[in-house]
Design an enzyme around this catalytic site. Structure first.
Site, PDB file in Angstrom:
ATOM      1  N   ASP A 176      -6.997   2.699  -1.303  1.00  0.00           N
ATOM      2  CA  ASP A 176      -6.409   2.040  -0.140  1.00  0.00           C
ATOM      3  C   ASP A 176      -6.458   0.568  -0.541  1.00  0.00           C
ATOM      4  OD1 ASP A 176      -6.187   0.445   2.175  1.00  0.00           O
ATOM      5  OD2 ASP A 176      -6.639   2.188   3.404  1.00  0.00           O
ATOM      6  N   HIS A 177      -5.306  -0.006  -0.859  1.00  0.00           N
ATOM      7  CA  HIS A 177      -5.367  -1.334  -1.509  1.00  0.00           C
ATOM      8  C   HIS A 177      -5.950  -2.404  -0.580  1.00  0.00           C
ATOM      9  CE1 HIS A 177      -1.440  -2.075   0.412  1.00  0.00           C
ATOM     10  NE2 HIS A 177      -1.632  -3.359   0.190  1.00  0.00           N
ATOM     11  N   HIS A 239      -5.001   1.788   6.264  1.00  0.00           N
ATOM     12  CA  HIS A 239      -5.398   0.383   6.246  1.00  0.00           C
ATOM     13  C   HIS A 239      -6.103  -0.055   7.539  1.00  0.00           C
ATOM     14  CE1 HIS A 239      -2.963   0.488   2.733  1.00  0.00           C
ATOM     15  NE2 HIS A 239      -1.812   0.173   3.291  1.00  0.00           N
TER      16      HIS A 239
HETATM   17  C1  BG6 Z   1       1.580  -0.111   2.087  1.00  0.00           C
HETATM   18  C2  BG6 Z   1       2.598   0.454   3.036  1.00  0.00           C
HETATM   19  O1  BG6 Z   1       0.480   0.748   1.978  1.00  0.00           O
HETATM   20  O2  BG6 Z   1       1.131  -1.379   2.576  1.00  0.00           O
HETATM   21  C3  BG6 Z   1       3.764  -0.510   3.202  1.00  0.00           C
HETATM   22  O3  BG6 Z   1       3.081   1.688   2.525  1.00  0.00           O
HETATM   23  C4  BG6 Z   1       3.272  -1.871   3.612  1.00  0.00           C
HETATM   24  O4  BG6 Z   1       4.696  -0.022   4.173  1.00  0.00           O
HETATM   25  C5  BG6 Z   1       2.166  -2.347   2.667  1.00  0.00           C
HETATM   26  O5  BG6 Z   1       4.372  -2.771   3.570  1.00  0.00           O
HETATM   27  C6  BG6 Z   1       1.533  -3.633   3.177  1.00  0.00           C
HETATM   28  O6  BG6 Z   1       0.677  -4.139   2.204  1.00  0.00           O
HETATM   29  P1  BG6 Z   1       0.341  -5.700   2.115  1.00  0.00           P
HETATM   30  O7  BG6 Z   1      -0.680  -5.792   1.046  1.00  0.00           O
HETATM   31  O8  BG6 Z   1       1.632  -6.380   1.799  1.00  0.00           O
HETATM   32  O9  BG6 Z   1      -0.165  -6.075   3.475  1.00  0.00           O
END
Ligand code: BG6
Length: 487
Positions: A176-177, A239
């Site tokens: 989960d980044h 997230h």
């Molecule tokens: C991803 C989703 O996990 O996270 C995307 O699939 C979303 O829809 C993205 O745009 C948002 O990531 P960040 O790091 O740009 O907030």
């Protein structure tokens, strides 16, 4: 390419290496790791894609795409050239068991092998099975699974069970980044590295918690995936719930992976299940219409390429959650996320309770104390306080104590993917989701998805460039609260 004799040097095998995620995130992250000497000497990157390309064709493809996603100041032609020298390409159909012989011929490392599955999750089980049958999984193998892991509890369980036939839980890295973001990791330090917060970090001293992840982008070219998912699966299930867990968890025994994940799991398990009445009352689904985002006129979700006519997929969710445990009894947690919103910002707002009695009487300027943790694009912490307005009398005046995290240190702040990839290489699981944690998240989210179906909830329209449907403000207003930017 590095020498194949270097049998102990790590190999990173990326499935889906010509996909969007690989071009935009994984290869730029690996380039940065390479540039800062964070990849062990001899580390090979074996890119796997469907296309029957030569190595040079793949390198040309990457060369035309990935540099745009690397900070210009970090782009250096000779470093990029040396990075590309680590890459090899194998075109294979991942569903064809026989095709894995081509991978076996590369004589994978006798040390660390990282299999990064950046494909559709429907392929995860098959890839693991074929890797297993081809004898490519050994003690030093790790597998990285990209989200979304399933579309509901049953599909997530099926993937987890299939992967577990080939990898032990401690070899599985579910990404989960958000857990790799500097500011998200900093939340743990804010909470557990500062003695002043912990005594107040609970009911009745906290009145409410808001977690917002607002994006200005629309669905872009991802309608094929997104329309079948929607914001609840795409953002909340992972997230936002992860952010909620870090805000709400008890202090873990240590920073060891299982100690942290045990505490997050307890939060997930304490989330109050929503019945139909709660779903109708405490959740808001929205879908963006046409509008203006970042100064540009933009079309509605329904007009985006690849979105089926009449789609009811939500691009916005707001909801009120409760954590039924001693720390958080009666403290509402408001979660909100959406595409095409007014501003890109991810923020956690802790609103403290009012003083039981004020000697200053009621003042129109009085604001509750608030801790505002901005995760992106600003990375800051602000504490809203009351001071005396200069002059005669004792009038209250709201001010903010602010800390800009970016300027608080000169050290380079690595992107989430770089940080997480290095964790995988080093065998650090703390910032990855464990199976039970992920399944507990689905257990809470799935009834909401089903409830929306049962209630035939149509998403409420909101103009692109706004803060979402009016019902989202009403959700807060009911309790005399408002979203931070509306107050
Ligand atoms: C991803 C989703 O996990 O996270 C995307 O699939 C979303 O829809 C993205 O745009 C948002 O990531 P960040 O790091 O740009 O907030």
């Amino acid at each position: 390419m590095s020498s194949a004799d270097d049998t102990a040097a790590p190999d990173i095998v990326i499935f889906g290496a010509a996909g969007d995620l690989s071009c935009r995130k994984l290869l730029p992250a690996l380039y940065m790791a390479h540039m800062h000497s964070r990849l062990e000497p001899g580390t090979r990157i074996l890119a796997i894609g469907r296309q029957a390309w030569s190595r040079q064709q793949y390198l040309d493809f990457i060369d035309a795409r990935s540099p745009a996603f690397i900070e210009p100041a970090a782009m250096d032609a000779s470093v990029w050239g040396a990075f590309l020298a680590r890459l090899d390409y194998i075109g294979l159909d991942v569903s064809d068991a026989g095709a894995y012989a081509a991978l076996a011929q590369r004589q994978l490392s006798q040390g660390l092998r990282v299999f990064y599955l950046a494909t559709a999750p429907s392929l995860f089980a098959r890839i693991c099975e074929h890797l297993g049958s081809a004898g490519l999984i050994h003690e030093g193998s790790r597998v990285v699974l990209e989200k979304p892991l399933g579309t509901d509890l049953a599909s997530a369980q099926a993937i987890n069970t299939a992967v577990a036939r080939h990898f032990r839980e401690d070899q599985i890295y579910r990404i989960d980044h958000y857990l790799g973001k500097e500011t998200v990791q900093n939340l743990m330090v804010l909470r557990f590295g500062n003695a002043i917060f912990e005594p107040l970090w609970r009911a009745p001293f906290i009145k409410s918690v808001q977690i917002t992840v607002a994006e200005t982008v629309g669905v872009g070219s991802r309608a094929g995936f997104y329309d079948g998912a929607g914001a609840l699966r795409d953002m909340v299930q992972n997230h936002l719930l992860q952010l909620l867990c870090i805000v709400a968890m008890e202090p873990p025994v240590s920073l060891e992976a299982d100690d942290v994940r045990d505490e997050k799991l307890k939060v997930m398990r304490s989330l109050r299940k929503m019945d139909l009445a709660a779903i109708g009352r405490d959740t808001v689904r929205g879908q963006y219409g046409a509008g203006v985002a970042e100064g540009q006129s933009v079309q509605s979700y329904l007009q985006e390429e690849g979105v089926p006519a009449g789609s009811r997929t939500e691009t916005f969710v707001a909801l009120r959650a409760h954590i039924d445990n001693a720390r958080w009894a009666n403290v509402p947690f408001f979660l909100r996320t959406g595409k095409r919103m007014a501003k890109r910002h991810s923020q956690i707002v802790i609103e403290f309770s009012e003083q039981p009695f004020s000697i200053f009487g009621s003042s129109p300027h009085h604001r509750p104390n608030r801790l505002i943790i901005s995760l992106q694009p600003e990375e800051s912490i602000h504490l809203g306080m009351m001071v005396k307005e200069p002059g005669s009398g004792m009038k209250l005046h709201p001010v903010e104590l602010g800390l800009d995290l970016q300027s608080s240190s000169d050290k380079r702040r690595a992107e989430a993917y770089e940080r997480l990839l290095i964790d995988v290489m080093k065998g650090r699981l703390t910032h990855f989701m464990r199976r039970d944690e992920l399944e507990a998240a689905w257990r809470w989210v799935e009834p909401i998805l089903r409830g929306w179906q049962a209630l035939e909830e149509k998403p409420r329209p909101y103009a692109a460039g706004s803060w979402g449907p009016a019902a989202s403000s009403a959700l807060m207003a009911r309790e005399g609260l408002s979203w931070f930017e509306e107050s």
